[in-house]
Design a protein around this motif. Structure first.
Motif, short mmCIF file in Angstrom:
data_model
loop_
_atom_site.label_atom_id
_atom_site.label_comp_id
_atom_site.label_asym_id
_atom_site.label_seq_id
_atom_site.Cartn_x
_atom_site.Cartn_y
_atom_site.Cartn_z
N GLY A 11 1.59 -1.22 0.20
CA GLY A 11 0.00 -0.20 0.19
C GLY A 11 1.09 1.00 0.14
N LEU A 12 1.83 1.36 1.13
CA LEU A 12 2.76 2.26 0.86
C LEU A 12 2.99 2.62 -0.14
CD1 LEU A 12 4.20 2.55 4.54
CD2 LEU A 12 2.90 4.09 3.89
N LEU A 13 3.63 1.26 -0.87
CA LEU A 13 4.78 1.50 -1.87
C LEU A 13 3.96 1.88 -3.14
CD1 LEU A 13 6.85 -1.71 -1.99
CD2 LEU A 13 7.42 0.67 -2.12
N SER A 14 2.52 1.77 -3.33
CA SER A 14 1.87 1.57 -4.19
C SER A 14 1.60 3.47 -4.57
CB SER A 14 0.50 1.17 -4.45
OG SER A 14 0.17 1.30 -3.01
N GLU A 15 1.73 3.70 -3.05
CA GLU A 15 1.15 5.43 -2.89
C GLU A 15 2.49 6.13 -3.41
OE1 GLU A 15 -1.07 6.87 -2.85
OE2 GLU A 15 -0.52 9.24 -2.90
N PHE A 26 10.34 -6.01 -5.17
CA PHE A 26 11.98 -6.30 -4.58
C PHE A 26 11.79 -5.65 -3.20
CE2 PHE A 26 16.23 -6.40 -6.35
CZ PHE A 26 16.69 -5.91 -5.07
N ILE A 27 11.33 -3.92 -3.49
CA ILE A 27 11.15 -3.43 -1.93
C ILE A 27 10.56 -4.50 -0.97
CG2 ILE A 27 11.15 -1.34 -0.66
CD1 ILE A 27 11.42 -0.10 -3.74
N LYS A 28 9.47 -4.62 -1.37
CA LYS A 28 8.52 -5.81 -0.26
C LYS A 28 9.32 -6.96 0.22
CE LYS A 28 5.65 -8.70 -1.74
NZ LYS A 28 4.67 -8.66 -2.87
N SER A 60 9.41 12.71 8.75
CA SER A 60 8.00 13.43 8.60
C SER A 60 7.07 11.90 6.86
CB SER A 60 8.32 14.29 7.90
OG SER A 60 8.76 14.72 7.02
N PRO A 61 5.98 12.41 7.00
CA PRO A 61 5.81 11.67 5.85
C PRO A 61 5.87 12.68 4.68
CG PRO A 61 3.59 12.45 7.38
CD PRO A 61 4.88 12.81 7.57
N GLY A 62 6.29 13.15 4.44
CA GLY A 62 7.05 13.51 2.85
C GLY A 62 8.33 13.02 2.78
N ASP A 63 9.38 13.14 4.25
CA ASP A 63 10.10 12.13 3.81
C ASP A 63 10.26 10.77 3.48
OD1 ASP A 63 11.38 14.83 4.33
OD2 ASP A 63 11.68 14.49 6.66
N SER A 64 8.93 9.84 4.50
CA SER A 64 9.43 8.79 4.09
C SER A 64 8.67 8.19 3.05
CB SER A 64 8.83 8.22 4.87
OG SER A 64 7.18 8.67 5.39
N LYS A 65 8.08 8.98 2.04
CA LYS A 65 7.02 8.87 0.72
C LYS A 65 8.28 9.36 -0.13
CE LYS A 65 4.15 9.93 -2.61
NZ LYS A 65 3.07 11.44 -3.30
#
Ligand SMILES: [Fe+2]
Ligand SMILES: [Fe+2]
Length: 336
Positions: free
Chosen positions: A105-109, A131-133, A153-158
Motif C-alpha cells: 500500500g505504502l509503496l503503491s502510493e 523487490f523493496i517488499k 515525516s510523511p513527506g520524507d518517508s515517501k
C-alpha cells in the motif's frame, strides 16, 4: 439512492489522488476517502474513524486509477499508514500476507506518483515494488530500520521510497543486476535521509534558498547524522553507510559534506545522489516549490550546473526516460 445524490461538492484543487492499495479492509480510516464522480463531485466511500468496508461498495472495485482524500488530510493519512505499516512489520504473529499488503500500500502510493509522471511502466514499478517488499521482509535489521523510518515525516518517508525506485531503475539500465548490489542500493536509498529527523523542523521545512548560512550548515549535517544513527543498527554493510554519507556529493565537487568529486564517490553513491536530486525536482518536499516534469528536471541538471553527476549514471537515467517515452508513444499510436 442514486450516486449523484450521495456525492459531495468539493473543489478539485483541494483534493489529492491516492492509491487505493493504501487501504486495507477493516482498518480504522484516518481520513474520509472519496471516489470522483465527476468534476467537483466526490462520493465518500469511507468516513474518518470508521472501519474500512470497501467490499460492500461496488464502485470502489471499479476504480482503476485511485481514490481521493482532502489535500489537508494527506500528510495525516501517510503518517498513519507509515505507523501502521511499521507496527504490522513488527508483529511476529501477523500473517505475512497482511504485512505484505501494508508494505504494498505504502509503496503503491509512491509508485502512483512515478506512474502519473510517466517515468516508468506499471510492470517495472511492480517489479521494483516487489523487490523493496522482499527486502523489507527478509532483512533481519529491517525491524530497527522501520522504527527509525517511521519517525520521519510523511513527506520524507515517501521521498525515500521514490528515491529507492528511481535508484533501482538507473541501476538496471546500467546492467547492475547482481542481487547483492541491488539489495544494498535499495536499502541505502530507503534509509538515506533518516538523519533529517535530528534536523529541527523549522529548518527542514524551509526551502534551501531561504536558509541562513547557519541553518544551511545544520541541514547539511544530515548525511553524517544518518550514518551515526545507523551505526547502532546491526548488519548494515559498510558500503551502504558509505553511499548514505555521499548522497549529497556531486561530480563537480560542489556537494557536501566532503565535496568529493566524480569517481571518488562510490558507484552506489553516484546512483543515489542523482536519484535523490532528480526525485526532489519532480516530487519536491516543499509545498509551493516548482514541480519539474522529468524532461525539465534532466535539462535543469545539465544546463544549470554543467555536469554535476557522473556521466554514465546520468546517461542511464536519460535512457530510462527515453525508453519510457518511446513505450508511451507506441501505446498511444496503437490506441489511436
Ligand atoms: Fe538528503
Ligand atoms: Fe533525499
Amino acid at each position: 439512492m442514486s450516486e449523484e445524490r450521495k456525492s459531495e461538492t468539493l473543489s478539485d484543487e483541494l483534493m489529492t489522488q491516492v492509491s487505493k492499495s493504501l487501504f486495507v479492509e477493516g482498518m480504522i480510516l484516518p481520513a474520509t476517502i472519496y471516489i470522483k464522480f465527476k468534476a467537483g463531485q466526490y462520493i465518500p466511500v469511507g468516513k474518518k474513524n470508521d472501519k474500512a468496508q470497501f467490499s460492500a461498495f461496488h464502485s470502489f472495485h471499479n476504480v482503476t486509477v485511485g481514490v481521493y482524500v482532502k489535500s489537508s488530510d494527506y500528510d495525516l493519512l501517510i503518517k498513519s499508514m507509515t505507523d501502521l505499516t511499521t507496527k504490522a512489520l513488527q508483529q511476529p504473529t501477523l500473517p505475512a500476507q497482511i504485512k505484505t499488503k501494508f508494505v504494498e500500500g505504502l509503496l503503491s502510493e509512491a509508485l502512483n506518483d512515478l506512474e502519473t509522471k510517466e517515468i516508468t511502466s506499471t510492470e517495472q514499478l511492480q517489479k521494483v515494488g516487489g523487490f523493496i517488499k522482499d527486502l523489507c521482509q527478509t532483512n533481519p535489521s529491517f525491524k530497527d530500520i522501520s522504527e527509525i523510518l517511521s519517525s520521519l515525516s510523511p513527506g520524507d518517508s515517501k521521498h525515500c521510497m521514490t528515491v529507492s525506485m528511481v535508484s533501482l531503475l538507473i541501476a538496471e539500465e546500467m546492467q547492475i543486476t547482481h542481487a547483492a548490489a541491488q539489495d544494498k542500493l535499495v536499502l541505502g536509498s530507503l534509509i538515506h535521509d533518516i538523519g533529517l529527523k535530528h534536523v529541527p523542523e523549522s529548518i527542514r521545512n524551509k526551502p534551501k534558498h531561504l536558509m541562513t548560512a547557519e541553518e544551511l550548515s545544520t541541514y547539511q549535517e544530515h548525511p553524517l547524522l544518518s550514518v551515526e544513527l545507523l551505526r547502532g543498527v546491526k548488519d548494515i554493510p559498510s558500503d551502504v553507510l558509505l553511499m548514505i554519507s555521499e548522497h549529497h556529493e556531486n561530480a563537480n565537487g560542489t556537494g557536501y559534506p566532503k565535496k568529493i568529486r566524480d569517481l571518488k564517490i562510490s558507484p552506489l553513491g553516484r546512483i543515489l545522489s542523482l536519484a535523490d536530486y532528480f526525485t526532489d525536482l519532480i516530487c519536491p518536499h516543499h509545498v509551493g516549490s516548482k514541480v519539474y516534469t522529468p524532461e525539465e528536471a534532466m535539462d535543469f541538471i545539465s544546463n544549470t550546473f554543467g555536469q554535476p553527476f557522473n556521466k554514465g549514471t546520468f546517461s542511464a537515467l536519460r535512457n530510462v526516460l527515453n525508453k519510457n517515452h518511446i513505450r508511451i508513444q507506441k501505446k498511444n499510436s496503437n490506441a489511436a
